[in-house]
Design an enzyme around this catalytic site. Structure first.
Site, PDB file in Angstrom:
ATOM      1  N   ARG A  56       0.852  -1.204   0.000  1.00 13.49           N
ATOM      2  CA  ARG A  56       0.000   0.000   0.000  1.00 13.49           C
ATOM      3  C   ARG A  56       0.884   1.248   0.000  1.00 13.49           C
ATOM      4  O   ARG A  56       0.564   2.242  -0.633  1.00 13.49           O
ATOM      5  CB  ARG A  56      -0.953   0.001   1.209  1.00 13.49           C
ATOM      6  CG  ARG A  56      -1.712   1.302   1.372  1.00 13.49           C
ATOM      7  CD  ARG A  56      -3.019   1.140   2.118  1.00 13.49           C
ATOM      8  NE  ARG A  56      -2.894   0.415   3.370  1.00 13.49           N
ATOM      9  CZ  ARG A  56      -2.352   0.914   4.488  1.00 13.49           C
ATOM     10  NH1 ARG A  56      -1.892   2.147   4.524  1.00 13.49           N
ATOM     11  NH2 ARG A  56      -2.266   0.168   5.573  1.00 13.49           N
ATOM     12  N   TYR A 108     -15.775  16.869 -17.133  1.00 12.93           N
ATOM     13  CA  TYR A 108     -16.304  15.504 -17.088  1.00 12.93           C
ATOM     14  C   TYR A 108     -17.266  15.405 -15.902  1.00 12.93           C
ATOM     15  O   TYR A 108     -16.966  15.898 -14.805  1.00 12.93           O
ATOM     16  CB  TYR A 108     -15.135  14.514 -16.950  1.00 12.93           C
ATOM     17  CG  TYR A 108     -15.554  13.132 -16.538  1.00 12.93           C
ATOM     18  CD1 TYR A 108     -16.423  12.391 -17.328  1.00 12.93           C
ATOM     19  CD2 TYR A 108     -15.095  12.559 -15.358  1.00 12.93           C
ATOM     20  CE1 TYR A 108     -16.828  11.114 -16.944  1.00 12.93           C
ATOM     21  CE2 TYR A 108     -15.483  11.294 -14.969  1.00 12.93           C
ATOM     22  CZ  TYR A 108     -16.354  10.582 -15.762  1.00 12.93           C
ATOM     23  OH  TYR A 108     -16.751   9.334 -15.369  1.00 12.93           O
ATOM     24  N   ASP A 180      -6.241  18.208 -15.978  1.00 13.76           N
ATOM     25  CA  ASP A 180      -6.644  16.861 -16.373  1.00 13.76           C
ATOM     26  C   ASP A 180      -6.226  16.669 -17.828  1.00 13.76           C
ATOM     27  O   ASP A 180      -6.778  17.284 -18.739  1.00 13.76           O
ATOM     28  CB  ASP A 180      -8.164  16.714 -16.195  1.00 13.76           C
ATOM     29  CG  ASP A 180      -8.626  15.279 -16.416  1.00 13.76           C
ATOM     30  OD1 ASP A 180      -7.978  14.559 -17.204  1.00 13.76           O
ATOM     31  OD2 ASP A 180      -9.646  14.882 -15.821  1.00 13.76           O
ATOM     32  N   LYS A 205      -7.789   5.488 -19.900  1.00 11.30           N
ATOM     33  CA  LYS A 205      -8.050   5.912 -21.280  1.00 11.30           C
ATOM     34  C   LYS A 205      -6.828   5.671 -22.165  1.00 11.30           C
ATOM     35  O   LYS A 205      -6.384   4.553 -22.289  1.00 11.30           O
ATOM     36  CB  LYS A 205      -8.518   7.360 -21.289  1.00 11.30           C
ATOM     37  CG  LYS A 205      -9.486   7.715 -20.168  1.00 11.30           C
ATOM     38  CD  LYS A 205     -10.790   6.939 -20.227  1.00 11.30           C
ATOM     39  CE  LYS A 205     -11.751   7.484 -19.199  1.00 11.30           C
ATOM     40  NZ  LYS A 205     -12.760   6.615 -18.728  1.00 11.30           N
TER      41      LYS A 205
HETATM   42  N1  PLP Z   1     -11.114  12.773 -16.303  1.00 11.10           N
HETATM   43  C1  PLP Z   1     -11.668  12.667 -17.522  1.00 11.10           C
HETATM   44  C2  PLP Z   1     -11.442  13.756 -18.525  1.00 11.10           C
HETATM   45  C3  PLP Z   1     -12.442  11.554 -17.851  1.00 11.10           C
HETATM   46  O1  PLP Z   1     -12.992  11.462 -19.077  1.00 11.10           O
HETATM   47  C4  PLP Z   1     -12.631  10.538 -16.871  1.00 11.10           C
HETATM   48  C5  PLP Z   1     -13.457   9.347 -17.176  1.00 11.10           C
HETATM   49  O2  PLP Z   1     -14.117   9.272 -18.187  1.00 11.10           O
HETATM   50  C6  PLP Z   1     -12.059  10.699 -15.618  1.00 11.10           C
HETATM   51  C7  PLP Z   1     -11.291  11.811 -15.361  1.00 11.10           C
HETATM   52  C8  PLP Z   1     -12.271   9.669 -14.526  1.00 11.10           C
HETATM   53  O3  PLP Z   1     -11.477   8.558 -14.743  1.00 11.10           O
HETATM   54  P1  PLP Z   1     -11.796   7.080 -14.179  1.00 11.10           P
HETATM   55  O4  PLP Z   1     -13.016   6.600 -14.878  1.00 11.10           O
HETATM   56  O5  PLP Z   1     -10.550   6.320 -14.490  1.00 11.10           O
HETATM   57  O6  PLP Z   1     -12.021   7.223 -12.704  1.00 11.10           O
END
Ligand code: PLP
Length: 396
Positions: A56, A108, A180, A205
């Protein structure tokens, strides 16, 4: 003990992505790095801890992925988390009840939900604004926020924010900046070089790229910030699993090749849609018609493999379009080798209240495409047939 293969001190990011951890196995000279699933590691003696004690807190497979992502983003290091949401939440853990977070109103939906829920519990104060609107940004910065969160390009409308400009103004106002970078990956954009303090990723992704791992990462520019985040991630156990890290690093090796090919197809699809009467608007920063095309050309190394468009004919046309697809799959998520289509209003952003959807530009007819590695001719033919099928509902 075998010695790791010595590498040149300076390598291109493409080579770094391919070679991180390759040929470093001291036990057997394994080319691919071994996967360390062990939860615990032997002490050398009482009061003599080895490099790892408990997974961890730290794990060699996870650290290897962290090293790769930190190098690709140009940061001091990375914390590998169990999801993209956990990565964003980790950055939010730096905030106290008096701190103000400024975030995009069209982020998002999962990010908006997390921000809203934590703000409702008074863990920080929150201002959601249109970051493309200068007066709104000025007003928010005058409140001296502690953190500015940027998502560029935004999900799903592909709005591009001037990261360098916003970061320098946010810093002058005393804020730290987190970007992000999920939609582009470090192959196409490096926010730390543009002045950000943190990059967050849903590695689910493009970075993993094969739709078989949910994961996340925070890369920090500053070593002290990194230590704070790493310590908290270990404390709450928000860290990613070693197996997921191993899989994700495997994805990183092909990141540049995948993204370069995928964005070529995305450009061809954007041009095709722009010329098609059933698409009333196409949101792709690579198109000269995109309002942020010049900014994206300057700020990004490519335009990426995500785009969205407005289908004429509303929800009925969307239904017909989706039913007719044979190569694209109707699914959430993005960034994999397979092409996906999502209807944000009823899928990724379904939890958002209708007025907030309208304000963010999420309409009945908005469709988001994640362009994969299939041959572009198959993708174009699939879209052409699906647009034909949608025509009955929405001939403009
Ligand atoms: N940030 C963006 C731009 C996203 O499109 C997503 C998920 O679609 C996330 C964060 C969240 O990621 P996760 O689904 O891996 O928790």
């Amino acid at each position: 003990m075998r010695k790791p293969i010595p590498r040149p001190a300076r390598l291109t990011p493409e080579t770094t992505a391919v070679l991180t951890g390759i040929g470093e196995d001291a036990a057997f000279g394994a080319i691919a790095p071994p996967l360390h699933l062990s939860t615990t590691f032997a002490f050398e003696a009482v009061e003599r801890e080895g490099p790892y004690a408990y997974s961890r807190a730290g794990n060699p497979s996870r650290d290897l992925l962290g090293r790769a992502l930190a190098q690709l983003e140009g940061g001091a290091g990375a914390v590998i988390t169990s999801s993209g949401m956990a990565a964003i939440d980790l950055v939010l853990s730096l905030l106290g009840p008096e701190d103000l977070v400024v975030a995009p109103h069209d982020a998002y939906w999962g990010t908006l939900r997390l921000l809203g829920a934590r703000a409702a519990r008074r863990q920080f104060r929150l201002a959601l604004i249109d970051q493309g609107e200068r007066p709104a940004v000025e007003r928010a910065l005058a409140e001296r926020p502690r953190l500015l969160l940027i998502e560029s390009p935004s999900n799903p409308l592909m709005r591009v924010i001037d990261i360098a400009d916003l970061a320098s103004r946010a810093k002058a106002a005393g804020a730290q900046v987190a970007v992000d970078n999920t939609f582009l990956s470090p192959a196409l954009q490096q926010p730390l070089a543009l002045g950000a303090d943190f990059v967050v990723h849903s590695t689910t992704k493009f970075i993993n790229g094969h739709s078989d791992v949910v994961g996340g990462a925070v890369v920090a520019a500053d070593r002290a910030d990194l230590d704070t985040l790493a310590s908290w991630a270990g404390t709450v156990g928000a860290v990613g699993s070693p197996f997921d890290a191993y899989m994700t690093l495997r994805g990183v090796r092909t990141l540049f090749a995948r993204v370069e090919r995928q964005q070529l197809s995305a450009m061809a699809i954007a041009e095709f849609l722009e010329a098609h009467p059933m698409a009333t608007a196409v949101h792709y920063p690579g198109l000269p018609s995109h309002p942020n095309h010049a900014l994206a050309s300057r700020q990004q190394r490519g335009f990426g493999a995500m785009l969205s468009f407005e289908l004429s004919g509303g929800l009925e046309a969307v239904r017909r379009f989706a039913d007719a697809l044979r190569v694209f799959t109707l699914a959430e998520s993005l960034g994999g080798v397979e092409s996906l289509v999502a209807h944000p209003q009823t899928m990724t952003h379904a939890g958002m209240a209708r007025p907030a959807q309208v304000a963010a530009g999420i309409t009945d007819g908005l469709l988001r495409l994640s362009v994969g590695l299939e041959h572009v001719e198959d993708l174009l033919a699939d879209l052409a047939a699906a647009l034909d099928a949608a025509k009955a509902a929405g001939a403009p």
